[in-house]
Design an enzyme around this catalytic site. Sequence first.
Site, PDB file in Angstrom:
ATOM      1  CB  CYS A  83      -0.929   0.013   1.207  1.00 50.50           C
ATOM      2  SG  CYS A  83      -2.016  -1.409   1.341  1.00 50.50           S
ATOM      3  CD  GLN A 301     -10.805  -8.569 -11.640  1.00 52.15           C
ATOM      4  OE1 GLN A 301      -9.983  -8.119 -10.846  1.00 52.15           O
ATOM      5  NE2 GLN A 301     -10.710  -8.361 -12.949  1.00 52.15           N
ATOM      6  CE1 TYR A 330      -4.957 -13.579 -23.226  1.00 50.32           C
ATOM      7  CE2 TYR A 330      -6.376 -11.999 -24.353  1.00 50.32           C
ATOM      8  CZ  TYR A 330      -5.161 -12.657 -24.232  1.00 50.32           C
ATOM      9  OH  TYR A 330      -4.156 -12.385 -25.127  1.00 50.32           O
ATOM     10  CD  GLU A 351      -7.934 -18.612 -19.632  1.00 50.47           C
ATOM     11  OE1 GLU A 351      -6.707 -18.843 -19.644  1.00 50.47           O
ATOM     12  OE2 GLU A 351      -8.429 -17.479 -19.488  1.00 50.47           O
ATOM     13  CB  CYS A 427      -4.891  -5.236 -14.748  1.00 50.24           C
ATOM     14  SG  CYS A 427      -3.839  -6.509 -15.489  1.00 50.24           S
TER      15      CYS A 427
END
Length: 470
Positions: A83, A301, A330, A351, A427
């Site tokens: 973080c 996720q 994917y 996939e 991402c």
Amino acid sequence: MRKKLLKTLEQVAVTDYAAEGKALARIDGKVIFIEGAVPGDVVDVVLTKSKKDWAEGRVTAFRSLSPERVDPFCPHFGLCGGCKWQMLPYPQQLVYKEREVIQNLTRLGKITLPEVRPIIGGEDTRYYRNKLEFTFSSRRYRTQEEMRAAGPDMPAPEPGLGFHVPKLFDKVIDLKECHLQAEPSDLIRSTVRDFALREGYTFYDIRQHTGWLRNLVVRVCTTGEVMVNLVMGYEDRVEGPRLMDHLLAQVPGITTLLYTINPKWNDSIHDLEPKTYYGKGFVTETLEDFRFKIGPKSFFQTNTRQAERLYSVVREFAGLTGTETIYDLYCGTGSIGIFLSPKAGRVVGVEVIEAAIRDAEENARLNGVEHARFFTGDVTEVCDDAFFAAHGRPDVLITDPPRAGMHEQLVRKLLEIGAPRVVYVSCNVATQARDLQLLDERYRITRVQPVDLFPHTHHIENVVLLEWRG
């Protein structure tokens, strides 16, 4: 290997943020990328890399602090790499993330953009991860203060359980608390560590490849189910059950406990078979009204509530009326295709990982989705004329690749397929920009929506809608 230190710059004024969470300063026309600073700081910087027009460095001293700073909430801040943006107010984090999306798409992609929508931030900025993986190490990280206090009487290396220290592969921070995952995560970790130390169990030594305890994987679902996978270097039929029975007695909230024997020299378990010690061997998570079965090797996720928002954006961009054929590339365990299935005429998922396809098929059955089919293989090989003849050409094509983005061969395949709409979920906006530049040959970008799934980090998801130029 330690970086070679070049020289120190004094009283550098940090003016901006650059990519990947690094701050930025300019000195005599040269750009300096700085770790550990925020815009508004005045710092001394030691350079670790220096080129003609740019350099990299890290802070050695703070001369004055930015008014933007807030107090970090975690005692491990500054050591742990999890973080890194705790010292920034969350609204300011979102400003920098949104700006990074725009800069990457325009600077790297060199493409014309519509107005980028305001970033969708998370309501929960702590305890938002449903999965964490902790590492056992025979060498816990000692701070500079600890080493100075010990002097020449430094004790022998001590074991620890936590996260790797950035850039130090053989040491972990012995975590006392973590704000990424809700309880009973901290309780599970401390229970295992304390019992292991008390009983004299050996923690893994990655240099020597010796030791018994290797990893602890914890998944805490919004449904209340909790899955723990204890990874060991070898099977001990006496101490293994003792440890796991103790954990179950101390943490009754665990719904599934597994263990995995990993004798390899790496930590991946995709080619290993976890064994169920207690419970059903999996947990169930929900996205809106959909249920998903998650095993110890399933991809899902890691921020459940923000994943709902992300997939809602995908659904909106897909513009479904109920008749369309969706291709989900994917597709993983089928979560996006299943999420969109009520408004689709047909869902086709592809996939390369066979185990993920088995999960996708089971998740489709779990949700009563009968118009979805999932296939194992490389998209560039699977999607030929015979495949289209059997399953229909896509009206909407969804791609959600890993951080490396799509291979150029796949991008060329998408141009050949020519779906009227492509929804690209990424991402890593830098690799997304690279791929969009190639897709710009036949597609135009009509919508861009950043979504923050990882508060207090520089990571961000971005969704782009492309429409066929004709």
